[in-house]
Scaffold this motif. Structure first.
Motif, PDB file in Angstrom:
ATOM      1  N   LEU A 163     -13.083  -3.782  32.264  1.00  0.00           N
ATOM      2  CA  LEU A 163     -11.629  -3.780  32.050  1.00  0.00           C
ATOM      3  C   LEU A 163     -11.174  -5.000  31.252  1.00  0.00           C
ATOM      4  N   VAL A 164     -11.788  -6.144  31.503  1.00  0.00           N
ATOM      5  CA  VAL A 164     -11.456  -7.340  30.716  1.00  0.00           C
ATOM      6  C   VAL A 164     -11.836  -7.113  29.257  1.00  0.00           C
ATOM      7  N   SER A 165     -12.998  -6.509  29.052  1.00  0.00           N
ATOM      8  CA  SER A 165     -13.426  -6.184  27.688  1.00  0.00           C
ATOM      9  C   SER A 165     -12.432  -5.236  27.023  1.00  0.00           C
ATOM     10  N   LEU A 166     -12.002  -4.209  27.740  1.00  0.00           N
ATOM     11  CA  LEU A 166     -11.021  -3.262  27.202  1.00  0.00           C
ATOM     12  C   LEU A 166      -9.694  -3.960  26.899  1.00  0.00           C
ATOM     13  N   SER A 167      -9.326  -4.901  27.762  1.00  0.00           N
ATOM     14  CA  SER A 167      -8.081  -5.630  27.550  1.00  0.00           C
ATOM     15  C   SER A 167      -8.148  -6.471  26.275  1.00  0.00           C
ATOM     16  N   PHE A 168      -9.274  -7.135  26.041  1.00  0.00           N
ATOM     17  CA  PHE A 168      -9.447  -7.922  24.816  1.00  0.00           C
ATOM     18  C   PHE A 168      -9.432  -7.030  23.575  1.00  0.00           C
ATOM     19  N   ILE A 169     -10.079  -5.868  23.680  1.00  0.00           N
ATOM     20  CA  ILE A 169     -10.082  -4.937  22.547  1.00  0.00           C
ATOM     21  C   ILE A 169      -8.662  -4.453  22.262  1.00  0.00           C
ATOM     22  N   ALA A 170      -7.919  -4.159  23.331  1.00  0.00           N
ATOM     23  CA  ALA A 170      -6.529  -3.713  23.169  1.00  0.00           C
ATOM     24  C   ALA A 170      -5.691  -4.789  22.493  1.00  0.00           C
ATOM     25  N   LEU A 171      -5.876  -6.035  22.903  1.00  0.00           N
ATOM     26  CA  LEU A 171      -5.141  -7.134  22.279  1.00  0.00           C
ATOM     27  C   LEU A 171      -5.535  -7.305  20.817  1.00  0.00           C
ATOM     28  N   ARG A 172      -6.803  -7.070  20.527  1.00  0.00           N
ATOM     29  CA  ARG A 172      -7.276  -7.173  19.145  1.00  0.00           C
ATOM     30  C   ARG A 172      -6.573  -6.153  18.247  1.00  0.00           C
ATOM     31  N   PHE A 173      -6.200  -5.005  18.829  1.00  0.00           N
ATOM     32  CA  PHE A 173      -5.506  -3.958  18.074  1.00  0.00           C
ATOM     33  C   PHE A 173      -3.999  -3.930  18.378  1.00  0.00           C
ATOM     34  N   ASP A 174      -3.506  -5.007  18.983  1.00  0.00           N
ATOM     35  CA  ASP A 174      -2.079  -5.162  19.283  1.00  0.00           C
ATOM     36  C   ASP A 174      -1.525  -4.070  20.197  1.00  0.00           C
ATOM     37  N   ASP A 175      -2.365  -3.550  21.084  1.00  0.00           N
ATOM     38  CA  ASP A 175      -1.908  -2.551  22.059  1.00  0.00           C
ATOM     39  C   ASP A 175      -1.682  -3.262  23.392  1.00  0.00           C
ATOM     40  N   HIS A 176      -0.518  -3.885  23.515  1.00  0.00           N
ATOM     41  CA  HIS A 176      -0.239  -4.725  24.677  1.00  0.00           C
ATOM     42  C   HIS A 176      -0.066  -3.925  25.962  1.00  0.00           C
ATOM     43  N   ALA A 177       0.376  -2.682  25.863  1.00  0.00           N
ATOM     44  CA  ALA A 177       0.560  -1.853  27.059  1.00  0.00           C
ATOM     45  C   ALA A 177      -0.784  -1.562  27.730  1.00  0.00           C
ATOM     46  N   VAL A 178      -1.777  -1.161  26.949  1.00  0.00           N
ATOM     47  CA  VAL A 178      -3.094  -0.874  27.514  1.00  0.00           C
ATOM     48  C   VAL A 178      -3.772  -2.160  27.972  1.00  0.00           C
ATOM     49  N   ALA A 179      -3.550  -3.252  27.253  1.00  0.00           N
ATOM     50  CA  ALA A 179      -4.113  -4.542  27.669  1.00  0.00           C
ATOM     51  C   ALA A 179      -3.588  -4.931  29.052  1.00  0.00           C
ATOM     52  N   LEU A 180      -2.301  -4.746  29.269  1.00  0.00           N
ATOM     53  CA  LEU A 180      -1.688  -5.064  30.559  1.00  0.00           C
ATOM     54  C   LEU A 180      -2.176  -4.090  31.639  1.00  0.00           C
TER      55      LEU A 180
END
Length: 372
Positions: A163-180
């Motif tokens: 999940l931390v990995s997914l959160s970093f990937i989401a932030l890398r693509f500016d998807d803050h909702a999925v990161a949160l």
């Protein structure tokens, strides 16, 4: 904090409910790594954390978590029935996981419909095929997390890493909702983890393990659906550990001609634990269990980091996936060799010791003496 407190209450009140909540974990199951009866309803504490988070979230993150909780009801309820002794056969839990994923497809319209391989993508573009493929993938991941739930903190730590990995990937693509969303699920898991690890005072149970696997799978699917530039193959790196261990478990059982649902003690974490018991100073499973978990946890971090690095490149993702698979195989073969080495060494040392005492001992009598 709420998931931690609920897990703590479950442990402190265990005498009043162990007859229901410790089913199957008193050393009776083939794959069990524990002897003492322990509450298996850590999933309840995990869900409590998610419900509290739902009250605090807003916007897209709130909507996504609400949808996932609603869709996850079937897999959680069926798993909980098994945890409290009502009974739910493995196929029923798999069916429940499929129903939960079907609901997610219906509610979100998210499917894996591209980015896999050229000819495969053409088939996945057909709505029905893409939906069925997505349901099978999500169900497999959900089941895989249940299969690696064999040591204190292992499944939870792997899920948090994913999940931390997914959160970093989401932030890398500016998807803050999925990161949160990923961060909230990870934190709810950690509340139970701190009560479970290292002493195993509470277990996730089928409800917790299946639901966590379901949520990790759907965070990844939603992330891919919302961000077409993300490599689908990098998602296999995110969940590499449950994916590869389950894949080899299925292959192992097929080659042996037994049911793919048959339990065994040949998962990677089982081999680590059993090798520690033979070679290490730990003389009991309760002492070796958290040590084995601590050795496996860092191995799950490596592919998760590589997933972030290769999240925008299919070629790099496939390369890293191949390298991690080779590394897994080498580590597994090394464990098997180490596990088998001790009895041979013990035999040779016993032979040497007996020959010093009884130099004239015949070969047959020597074997008997060694066995004694």
């Amino acid at each position: 904090m709420s998931s931690f407190l609920v897990a703590l209450v479950v442990v402190l009140t265990k005498d009043s409910h162990l007859h229901r909540t410790a089913k199957g974990h008193a050393g009776l199951e083939v794959q069990s790594m524990h002897k003492a009866p322990t509450p298996r309803i850590g999933g309840v504490a995990f869900v409590t954390g998610l419900l509290i988070a739902l009250l605090l979230l807003a916007g897209e993150a709130f909507s996504l978590l609400a949808l996932m909780l609603a869709a996850g009801i079937p897999v959680f309820v069926v798993g909980l029935c098994e945890d409290i002794g009502i009974g739910a056969r493995p196929y029923k839990r798999l069916l429940a996981a499929m129903i939960s994923s079907l609901i997610m497809v219906f509610l979100t319209g998210a499917t894996i419909d591209r980015g896999v391989a050229p000819y495969v993508d053409q088939a996945l573009a057909v709505t029905l095929i893409g939906a069925v493929f997505t349901i099978i993938v999500a169900t497999s991941i959900s089941h895989a997390f249940n299969l690696i739930d064999g040591l204190n903190g292992l499944a939870m730590s792997v899920a948090v890493i994913s999940l931390v990995s997914l959160s970093f990937i989401a932030l890398r693509f500016d998807d803050h909702a999925v990161a949160l969303l990923a961060a909230v699920i990870a934190l709810s898991i950690l509340g139970v983890f701190f009560v479970n690890f290292p002493f195993g005072k509470i277990f996730l149970g089928d409800a917790g393990a299946y639901l966590i696997g379901f949520m990790v799978a759907w965070v990844a699917i939603l992330l891919m659906e919302r961000n077409p530039g993300i490599s689908r193959w990098s998602m296999l790196l995110v969940i590499f550990w449950p994916f590869v261990d389950t894949t080899f478990a299925v292959l192992r059982r097929v080659l042996k001609g037994v049911s793919i649902a048959a339990p065994d003690k040949l998962h990677f974490h089982h081999l680590v634990l059993r090798t520690i018991l033979r070679h290490g100073k730990a003389k009991s499973r309760s002492a070796a269990n958290p040590v084995a978990s601590s050795l496996v946890m860092p191995l799950a971090v490596i592919p998760a980091i590589l997933a972030v690095v290769a999240s925008d490149s299919r070629g790099l993702s496939i390369l890293f996936l191949g390298l991690c698979t080779v590394g897994y195989l080498m580590a597994r073969l090394g464990l098997v060799a180490a596990f088998r080495q001790t009895p041979q060494e013990a035999y040779r040392s016993s032979v040497a010791a007996i020959e010093k005492i009884q130099p004239a001992t015949t070969s047959s009598r020597l074997d008997e003496a060694v066995l004694d």
